[in-house]
Design a protein around this motif. Structure first.
Motif, short mmCIF file in Angstrom:
data_model
loop_
_atom_site.label_atom_id
_atom_site.label_comp_id
_atom_site.label_asym_id
_atom_site.label_seq_id
_atom_site.Cartn_x
_atom_site.Cartn_y
_atom_site.Cartn_z
N GLY A 10 30.64 31.76 49.74
CA GLY A 10 31.24 32.87 50.69
C GLY A 10 30.09 33.19 49.69
N GLY A 11 29.57 33.33 49.28
CA GLY A 11 28.65 33.86 48.57
C GLY A 11 29.40 35.34 48.01
N LYS A 12 30.24 35.51 46.81
CA LYS A 12 30.21 36.88 46.20
C LYS A 12 31.82 36.51 46.13
N ILE A 13 31.70 37.14 44.22
CA ILE A 13 33.21 37.17 43.45
C ILE A 13 33.70 38.17 42.75
N SER A 14 35.00 38.67 42.48
CA SER A 14 34.34 39.41 41.93
C SER A 14 34.53 40.27 40.30
N VAL A 15 34.53 41.12 39.46
CA VAL A 15 34.79 41.15 38.88
C VAL A 15 36.11 40.24 37.92
N ASN A 16 37.03 40.73 38.33
CA ASN A 16 37.85 39.94 37.32
C ASN A 16 38.12 38.90 37.56
N ASP A 17 37.22 37.87 38.45
CA ASP A 17 37.13 36.31 38.71
C ASP A 17 36.32 36.02 37.59
N ILE A 18 35.62 36.94 37.86
CA ILE A 18 34.14 36.26 36.57
C ILE A 18 34.78 36.21 35.43
N ALA A 19 35.25 37.66 35.35
CA ALA A 19 35.84 37.49 33.79
C ALA A 19 37.18 36.54 33.64
N GLU A 20 37.70 36.12 34.64
CA GLU A 20 38.81 35.18 33.64
C GLU A 20 38.30 33.63 33.77
N LYS A 21 37.45 33.50 34.71
CA LYS A 21 36.80 32.05 34.91
C LYS A 21 35.65 31.52 34.30
N LEU A 22 35.02 32.91 33.37
CA LEU A 22 34.53 33.23 31.86
C LEU A 22 35.26 33.22 30.81
N ASN A 23 36.24 33.52 31.00
CA ASN A 23 37.20 33.65 29.30
C ASN A 23 36.45 34.85 29.17
N LEU A 24 36.07 36.44 29.69
CA LEU A 24 35.57 37.16 28.75
C LEU A 24 36.38 38.64 29.52
N GLU A 25 36.66 39.37 28.27
CA GLU A 25 37.03 40.99 29.34
C GLU A 25 35.75 41.48 29.83
N ARG A 46 32.26 47.15 47.42
CA ARG A 46 33.78 47.47 47.47
C ARG A 46 34.59 47.02 48.67
N GLU A 47 35.72 46.62 47.74
CA GLU A 47 36.62 46.44 48.91
C GLU A 47 38.29 46.73 48.87
N GLY A 48 38.32 48.44 49.19
CA GLY A 48 39.61 49.00 48.52
C GLY A 48 38.67 49.36 47.13
N ARG A 49 40.28 48.69 45.96
CA ARG A 49 39.93 49.18 44.65
C ARG A 49 38.86 47.76 43.43
N LYS A 50 38.69 46.83 44.57
CA LYS A 50 37.60 45.78 43.81
C LYS A 50 36.43 45.38 43.90
N MET A 51 36.10 45.20 43.38
CA MET A 51 34.31 45.34 43.56
C MET A 51 34.30 44.21 43.09
N PHE A 52 33.06 43.40 44.02
CA PHE A 52 32.31 42.41 44.73
C PHE A 52 30.86 42.06 44.28
N TYR A 53 30.71 41.41 43.99
CA TYR A 53 29.14 40.74 43.49
C TYR A 53 28.57 39.54 44.33
#
Length: 77
Positions: A10-25, A46-53
């Protein structure tokens, strides 16, 4: 991190998902994404309160995949 964005369906991912998958803050991910955004490699949405890249365009994905293929070839994988 860049690779994680380029691999996402789908070409997009949220900051939270990246952090979780890479085990980073989250702040570490946000800082790196700001650098990639400044270089016009990724674009935010931006979608609501989440930022997607997502990658800025298909050329960025082609360049990344070509570079990754070269690295893996050199390593013999």
């Amino acid at each position: 991190m860049f690779g994680r964005i380029s691999q996402e369906k789908g070409g997009k991912i949220s900051v939270n998902d990246i952090a979780e998958k890479l085990n980073l803050e989250q702040f570490v991910v946000s800082h790196q994404l700001r650098i990639l955004r400044t270089a016009n490699l990724v674009k935010p949405r931006r979608e609501g309160r989440k930022m997607f890249y997502s990658l800025d365009d298909e050329h960025i994905g082609l360049i990344f995949n070509t570079g990754l293929t070269h690295i893996l070839h050199k390593k013999g994988k």
